[in-house]
Design a protein around this motif. Structure first.
Motif, PDB file in Angstrom:
ATOM      1  N   THR A   1       2.658  -9.226  13.294  1.00 51.30           N
ATOM      2  CA  THR A   1       1.207  -9.325  13.185  1.00 51.30           C
ATOM      3  C   THR A   1       0.597 -10.140  14.326  1.00 51.30           C
ATOM      4  OG1 THR A   1       1.378  -9.172  10.798  1.00 51.30           O
ATOM      5  CG2 THR A   1      -0.621 -10.152  11.684  1.00 51.30           C
TER       6      THR A   1
ATOM      7  N   GLU B   1      -5.679   2.858  14.788  1.00 49.73           N
ATOM      8  CA  GLU B   1      -5.843   2.704  13.345  1.00 49.73           C
ATOM      9  C   GLU B   1      -6.095   4.080  12.712  1.00 49.73           C
ATOM     10  OE1 GLU B   1      -9.232   0.424  12.243  1.00 49.73           O
ATOM     11  OE2 GLU B   1      -8.625   0.277  10.141  1.00 49.73           O
TER      12      GLU B   1
ATOM     13  N   GLY C   1      -3.241   6.148  12.230  1.00 45.45           N
ATOM     14  CA  GLY C   1      -2.274   5.679  11.249  1.00 45.45           C
ATOM     15  C   GLY C   1      -1.105   4.929  11.855  1.00 45.45           C
TER      16      GLY C   1
ATOM     17  N   ARG D   1      -2.502  -1.084  11.486  1.00 44.92           N
ATOM     18  CA  ARG D   1      -3.287  -1.481  10.341  1.00 44.92           C
ATOM     19  C   ARG D   1      -4.161  -2.673  10.712  1.00 44.92           C
ATOM     20  NH1 ARG D   1      -0.724  -4.209   5.123  1.00 44.92           N
ATOM     21  NH2 ARG D   1       0.411  -5.087   6.894  1.00 44.92           N
TER      22      ARG D   1
ATOM     23  N   THR E   1      -6.573  -5.699   9.330  1.00 45.02           N
ATOM     24  CA  THR E   1      -6.877  -6.469   8.136  1.00 45.02           C
ATOM     25  C   THR E   1      -7.902  -7.535   8.465  1.00 45.02           C
ATOM     26  OG1 THR E   1      -4.510  -6.251   7.682  1.00 45.02           O
ATOM     27  CG2 THR E   1      -5.796  -7.602   6.172  1.00 45.02           C
TER      28      THR E   1
ATOM     29  N   TYR F   1      -3.828  -7.520  13.136  1.00 47.67           N
ATOM     30  CA  TYR F   1      -3.339  -6.166  13.392  1.00 47.67           C
ATOM     31  C   TYR F   1      -1.828  -6.137  13.265  1.00 47.67           C
ATOM     32  CZ  TYR F   1      -7.964  -5.264  15.313  1.00 47.67           C
ATOM     33  OH  TYR F   1      -9.307  -5.103  15.461  1.00 47.67           O
TER      34      TYR F   1
ATOM     35  N   THR G   1       1.794   0.044  11.077  1.00 41.43           N
ATOM     36  CA  THR G   1       2.044   0.656   9.780  1.00 41.43           C
ATOM     37  C   THR G   1       3.492   1.140   9.751  1.00 41.43           C
ATOM     38  OG1 THR G   1       1.467   2.831  10.578  1.00 41.43           O
ATOM     39  CG2 THR G   1      -0.320   1.510   9.708  1.00 41.43           C
TER      40      THR G   1
ATOM     41  N   SER H   1       4.427   4.073   9.568  1.00 39.06           N
ATOM     42  CA  SER H   1       4.409   5.185  10.508  1.00 39.06           C
ATOM     43  C   SER H   1       4.516   4.680  11.948  1.00 39.06           C
ATOM     44  CB  SER H   1       3.096   5.942  10.303  1.00 39.06           C
ATOM     45  OG  SER H   1       3.191   7.237  10.796  1.00 39.06           O
TER      46      SER H   1
ATOM     47  N   ARG I   1       4.108  12.582  10.606  1.00 41.35           N
ATOM     48  CA  ARG I   1       3.096  11.600  10.255  1.00 41.35           C
ATOM     49  C   ARG I   1       1.957  12.284   9.499  1.00 41.35           C
ATOM     50  NH1 ARG I   1      -2.225  10.247  12.445  1.00 41.35           N
ATOM     51  NH2 ARG I   1      -2.050  12.500  12.321  1.00 41.35           N
TER      52      ARG I   1
ATOM     53  N   ARG J   1       0.703  11.220   5.749  1.00 40.87           N
ATOM     54  CA  ARG J   1      -0.590  10.550   5.560  1.00 40.87           C
ATOM     55  C   ARG J   1      -1.124  10.689   4.150  1.00 40.87           C
ATOM     56  NH1 ARG J   1      -4.147   9.802  10.661  1.00 40.87           N
ATOM     57  NH2 ARG J   1      -4.847   8.253   9.190  1.00 40.87           N
TER      58      ARG J   1
END
Lengths: 120, 120
Positions: free
Chosen positions: A33, A59, A62, A65, A67, A78, A81, A83, B101, B105
């Motif tokens: 993070t 983002e 995907g 992420r 927050t 950040y 993910t 993925s 992906r 999703r």
DNA sequence: TGTAAATTACGCACATTTTTGTCACCACGC
DNA sequence: GCGTGGTGACAAAAATGTGCGTAATTTACA
């Protein structure tokens, strides 16, 4: 690269990964993070506008992420993910391929920087 | 992406692969040797100027080989170098990753085209 | 104790830079 | 004149950068 010209998945990934920043950001987020300002420090040459835009693109794809914590001095984090994590080895593989290719190349090559200097 | 901001190999590969065409060209050259006009037919939306520029870039990167035959109706052939062939699976992997992906999703997603249409 | 200033993560308008496209043109042989 | 595989000048479009404004709270300082 505003829109697609084929229905090819390859073109679609490249639409997201193209450019200097997307892959580098993914690379920097490998460590875990990070806050917005951390990413700016990691790469001082990116403007804050572009950094936000790129992060939003990742983002939406995907990969990353975002927050938001509300509080005193605003705070946004950040990270990749799941993925995004699976994408990581692919990006690394490209870097490795490049390095291996360098080693493989025939002798009479110059580094681009050297070339540029030489032209002057 | 005129110049580099880090010494990172990832940034260097992306300098070559960024944009719509490089990966697509590599993909089309997968089938073997193609002529300039074949590549134009494969992708009618690329302008001939950009096509030449992109092919030269890939050539300089050691991914594509350019062979000129002199003769009546000029003839130039392009194919992947051994190095380019090793890059191929990596590019394919990116395409596969993208498709996987998509499947992964969460439900409430729209295709970008649909989104764009919806906004109007 | 009051006030100014800094911090964080942006958004917006505008300017510049970079990329991409258009069109004309070349040489070659048929 | 046609098709091939280009090149070069110029124009349009897209990407990127710059600088200012904003919110809420903390800290600096008198």
């Amino acid at each position: 690269m505003k829109d697609l010209v084929s229905r090819c998945p390859i073109e679609e990934v490249m639409q997201v990964l193209s450019g200097r920043w997307p892959t580098l950001l993914i690379y920097y987020l490998k460590d875990g993070t990070k806050r917005f300002s951390d990413l700016r420090r990691d790469n001082p040459t990116v403007s804050h506008r572009i950094l936000t835009l790129e992060l939003r693109k990742l983002e939406k794809a995907g990969i990353v992420r975002r927050t938001v914590f509300d509080g005193y001095p605003l705070r946004v984090e950040y990270d990749l993910t799941p993925s995004g994590l699976t994408l990581l080895p692919l990006v690394d593989a490209l870097g490795d391929w490049w390095e291996a290719r360098d080693a493989r190349r025939p002798a009479p090559q110059m580094k681009t920087a050297a070339e540029a200097a030489a032209v002057s």
